[in-house]
Design a protein around this motif. Sequence first.
Motif, short mmCIF file in Angstrom:
data_model
loop_
_atom_site.label_atom_id
_atom_site.label_comp_id
_atom_site.label_asym_id
_atom_site.label_seq_id
_atom_site.Cartn_x
_atom_site.Cartn_y
_atom_site.Cartn_z
N GLN A 1 -1.35 -48.98 -41.37
CA GLN A 1 -0.89 -47.78 -42.09
C GLN A 1 0.38 -47.23 -41.44
O GLN A 1 1.33 -46.86 -42.13
CB GLN A 1 -1.99 -46.72 -42.10
N ALA A 2 0.39 -47.18 -40.10
CA ALA A 2 1.59 -46.69 -39.39
C ALA A 2 2.77 -47.61 -39.67
O ALA A 2 3.91 -47.16 -39.86
CB ALA A 2 1.31 -46.60 -37.90
N ALA A 3 2.50 -48.93 -39.70
CA ALA A 3 3.58 -49.89 -39.98
C ALA A 3 4.14 -49.67 -41.38
O ALA A 3 5.36 -49.67 -41.60
CB ALA A 3 3.06 -51.32 -39.85
N GLU A 4 3.24 -49.44 -42.35
CA GLU A 4 3.66 -49.22 -43.73
C GLU A 4 4.48 -47.94 -43.85
O GLU A 4 5.45 -47.87 -44.61
CB GLU A 4 2.44 -49.16 -44.65
N GLU A 5 4.10 -46.91 -43.10
CA GLU A 5 4.87 -45.65 -43.13
C GLU A 5 6.29 -45.87 -42.61
O GLU A 5 7.25 -45.32 -43.16
CB GLU A 5 4.14 -44.60 -42.28
N HIS A 6 6.41 -46.67 -41.56
CA HIS A 6 7.75 -46.98 -41.05
C HIS A 6 8.56 -47.74 -42.10
O HIS A 6 9.76 -47.47 -42.30
CB HIS A 6 7.66 -47.82 -39.77
N MET A 7 7.92 -48.68 -42.78
CA MET A 7 8.62 -49.46 -43.82
C MET A 7 9.10 -48.55 -44.94
O MET A 7 10.22 -48.69 -45.44
CB MET A 7 7.69 -50.53 -44.39
N THR A 8 8.26 -47.61 -45.34
CA THR A 8 8.62 -46.68 -46.41
C THR A 8 9.81 -45.83 -45.98
O THR A 8 10.74 -45.59 -46.77
CB THR A 8 7.42 -45.78 -46.75
N GLU A 9 9.81 -45.38 -44.74
CA GLU A 9 10.92 -44.56 -44.23
C GLU A 9 12.22 -45.37 -44.19
O GLU A 9 13.29 -44.86 -44.51
CB GLU A 9 10.58 -44.03 -42.84
N ILE A 10 12.09 -46.64 -43.80
CA ILE A 10 13.28 -47.50 -43.77
C ILE A 10 13.89 -47.61 -45.16
O ILE A 10 15.10 -47.45 -45.35
CB ILE A 10 12.92 -48.89 -43.22
N LEU A 11 13.06 -47.87 -46.15
CA LEU A 11 13.56 -48.06 -47.52
C LEU A 11 14.11 -46.77 -48.10
O LEU A 11 14.99 -46.80 -48.96
CB LEU A 11 12.47 -48.62 -48.42
N SER A 12 13.61 -45.62 -47.63
CA SER A 12 14.17 -44.34 -48.10
C SER A 12 15.57 -44.14 -47.55
O SER A 12 16.40 -43.46 -48.16
CB SER A 12 13.26 -43.18 -47.68
N ILE A 13 15.85 -44.72 -46.38
CA ILE A 13 17.19 -44.63 -45.78
C ILE A 13 18.11 -45.70 -46.36
O ILE A 13 19.26 -45.44 -46.72
CB ILE A 13 17.10 -44.77 -44.24
N ASP A 14 17.58 -46.93 -46.44
CA ASP A 14 18.38 -48.06 -46.93
C ASP A 14 17.49 -48.94 -47.80
O ASP A 14 16.72 -49.75 -47.28
CB ASP A 14 18.95 -48.87 -45.77
N PRO A 15 17.60 -48.81 -49.12
CA PRO A 15 16.76 -49.61 -50.02
C PRO A 15 17.01 -51.11 -49.92
O PRO A 15 16.22 -51.89 -50.44
CB PRO A 15 17.14 -49.08 -51.41
N PHE A 16 18.10 -51.52 -49.26
CA PHE A 16 18.43 -52.94 -49.19
C PHE A 16 18.08 -53.55 -47.83
O PHE A 16 18.45 -54.69 -47.56
CB PHE A 16 19.92 -53.15 -49.47
N ASP A 17 17.40 -52.80 -46.96
CA ASP A 17 17.09 -53.33 -45.64
C ASP A 17 16.26 -54.61 -45.76
O ASP A 17 15.22 -54.63 -46.42
CB ASP A 17 16.32 -52.30 -44.82
N VAL A 18 16.71 -55.67 -45.10
CA VAL A 18 16.11 -56.98 -45.29
C VAL A 18 14.70 -57.05 -44.71
O VAL A 18 13.82 -57.74 -45.23
CB VAL A 18 17.01 -58.08 -44.68
N PHE A 19 14.44 -56.31 -43.63
CA PHE A 19 13.12 -56.35 -43.02
C PHE A 19 12.08 -55.61 -43.87
O PHE A 19 10.96 -56.08 -44.05
CB PHE A 19 13.17 -55.73 -41.62
N ALA A 20 12.47 -54.46 -44.39
CA ALA A 20 11.50 -53.62 -45.09
C ALA A 20 11.25 -54.06 -46.52
O ALA A 20 10.26 -53.68 -47.11
CB ALA A 20 11.97 -52.16 -45.08
N GLN A 21 12.16 -54.86 -47.08
CA GLN A 21 11.96 -55.31 -48.46
C GLN A 21 10.85 -56.36 -48.51
O GLN A 21 10.96 -57.42 -47.91
CB GLN A 21 13.25 -55.90 -49.03
N GLN B 1 -0.31 -54.47 -33.43
CA GLN B 1 -1.46 -53.79 -32.84
C GLN B 1 -2.56 -53.50 -33.86
O GLN B 1 -3.58 -52.90 -33.54
CB GLN B 1 -1.03 -52.47 -32.19
N GLY B 2 -2.33 -53.90 -35.12
CA GLY B 2 -3.31 -53.66 -36.16
C GLY B 2 -3.21 -52.31 -36.84
O GLY B 2 -4.05 -51.97 -37.68
N ASN B 3 -2.18 -51.55 -36.49
CA ASN B 3 -1.99 -50.22 -37.10
C ASN B 3 -1.19 -50.38 -38.40
O ASN B 3 -0.01 -50.03 -38.48
CB ASN B 3 -1.26 -49.28 -36.13
#
Length: 845
Positions: A391-411, A387-389
């Motif tokens: 910043q919101a997408a990046e915030e979700h990625m950061t939260e994912i990596l804080s939970i699991d630093p090895f998550d394949v999608f967020a890396q 949807q072009g958001n």
Amino acid sequence: IATGIYYKHDYSEGVDISRYKNIPVPTSYMAYHSDYDFVGSYDHQKQTGILHVADHHVSPGKKQWTWGCGDFGKAWDRNLTDENGPYIELMTGVFTDNQPDFSFLEPGEEKTFIQYFLPYKHAPRVINANKDVLLSLDEQANLSLYASSHVELRLVVTSSKGEVLLSESITLNTAEYYETVLKSTKEPCTVTVLSSNGEILLSSKMQSNIERPAIPEPAKAIPEPDCIETLEELYLAAVHLEQYRHATFRSEAYYQEALKRDPKDYRCNTGYGEVLLKRGLFESSEAFFKTAIERATKHNPNPVDAKAYTLLGLSLFHQARYQEAYDAFYKAIWDGKQQEQGFLYLGMLELRKKHFIEAKSFLEQALVRNSHNLKVRGYLALTEREQGNLQAAEEHMTEILSIDPFDVFAQASAAEEGGYRCLTLAAFYADAGFYEKANEVLLPLGSDDPMLHYYKAYYTLKLGNREEAEKLLKRTEALKDSSFFPNTLDDLKVLETLASTYEQLWKVHYLLGMYWYDKREYKRAKDAWECANRHNSRHAKTLRCLSLVYFNQEGDQEKAIRALEQAFSYDSDDDRLLYELDQLYKKCARVPQERKVFLEQHLNLVHRRDDLLIEYVTLLNLTQAYEKARELELSHSFHPWEGGEGKITAQYVITHVELSKLQADKEEAKALLNQALSFPENLHEGKLEGNKDNEVHYLLGCLFEQEENHELAAFHWRQATRGMLTASGALYYYDQSPHQLLYKGLALRKLAREMEAERCFDELLEYGREHREDVVGIDYFAVSLPDLQVFTEDLSKRNRIHCHFLIGLGNLGKNNQKEAEEAFRKVLEMDPAHSEGKRMLLSIV
């Protein structure tokens, strides 16, 4: 204090097995129950130990393993430790009663725990501990404290009446310890360790008489399905077998028995359907979920348990019947327990239609149910990005990596890493209909692994570019085999799509056969491999796999041999194929001389594998080439493995015993027998404590008798009567061969103890005659077979061979030569490679 029998060792007098020196045999220690948060092992000589600390509610599993301090264990010490032992395994179990993980994990579920492993010293009898402080107190009132970091403590000891017996401030730095001796008191007392601000860190009550809990009843085997009385018990048995990933029993038979009694039972239709769904049998599973729903909605259109709707949705989703799946997931979310999965897949289905607002709404509701569901968070990030958001997408990625630093999608670097992690990422995009992105993930990869390229071709087909896909497939079929073993539903979808579109893709069918064989769908595996073989008849691994199916599932020995012989002819440098072909010849009763000649044509391969070399040494002994066998036994450095214990040492003993019988020089004969009593270090195996070498000592006694040295003869015959020998079945490496019972009886006869000797021979005969027709299966509690077997073993046939062997031994002891010879010939007719049977027959003829 052990009081029973373990690994054939008798502890009945009461043995302190907290002392390593008292454990001569391999031993497991299991803590049945503990209210404490620690478990550890301590070396009293070095005054050091290692401790595990974790909340006992989360980590109840406490176990220790040792190979024992006998000759057998010390050989493993040399193999497994840098400085030759002792070797101790400290095992712990989180969310389970033992060290393997026997707990369920639902899709998207997270279980967390904290545990510490820490070294410590000068605390020989830990009575309580946490990660900072250990408290040790022995029966002589020697008290010690050990600190893993700087602490300021107060140690207080009080009587049962509240009288303060000791109060002392203590400062300890990292790895320091404190020691004192408490004044003797007959009354119970309490030892408390407090922090500098008065917080109780540890507290233990010391009592003179501790009431020990009763030993629990041993676990009971789950009966066969038709012996279980109720549907509920059948269902719970099936669930248990799935949860514990049972080594030999399967849940399907229990579900099927329950459904035979009540074809519409909700739980068993749901459970059995899920078994089929996980295998990739989507259409078959669908019928069971619909039957379960029919029963659940008989009186109530909104059932209290909607798991069958969720599973039906998954089955339909994997069949690409997306609108029907959407309806099933929507019905599932009426049950709160199903909302996490239901909302996730509703969101994914909306993403497939590019309905981003609706997808976001569903995914956010899924996140409410489990904020740590990384798959949900990943799709939310994808939705925001589309949807072009950004910043919101990046915030979700950061939260994912804080939970699991090895998550394949967020890396961010995942696509650059390559390898099979990218298949996971590509499938993540593809499940939501983003085939372009799935393809983008894989296009940069330069790997020559065929499976990665099949994924590329599959997504290229999904994008409608058939010509490009076919070019890719043509190149992929020519690539070398890889070590990839298809096992996921995504792997299945890729391979099945390509196989149904292009039947000539032999490698696709080969990989598809591997998938189905792993899922125990043997007919499907066979069909896939035969299709692969039709389009490439010279692929050795396909032929090898077909050999397994022909022998293990169809019982066709000739087809199995023919397929494996062809496989080896096409890849004659593969030592594993040679090993398996020889094992197949052995299973099919090919005579040892032929097998020996065959292996001698490929000695360069024989020397690459210890299991194959041991088989060759065995064949040398079977064909009386003892000198050559001895040369190999003494010159090669063997590497032991679990499942191969006792194989080379048994041949070593046979070689030396048989060579001793051929010696005219009595001193040389005695020297060879004495060498058989201990194993050279190059074998890398020791002698089990239960092995009393009855045959060797009996023969030594006979040699000394010939020299009229009656004192030494009697000594060795007495040695030959030792050991708890029985005429039971011998399956595992620590089971004594029953021929040792024969020599025990012969030694008793030499010692003029004829009645005891006759009992030995009668026991052999009785067991053999009584159990000859037994139908034998794997024990319910067996964690593995005695040997690592590629080709299945007929255990009932193996038992008949064993019983004829016992009958031969009993008759031999009773001097019934004709009956003994007849029994041994039956043994060798069924199993020409039966070493002991061959030796016994040679001793008669």
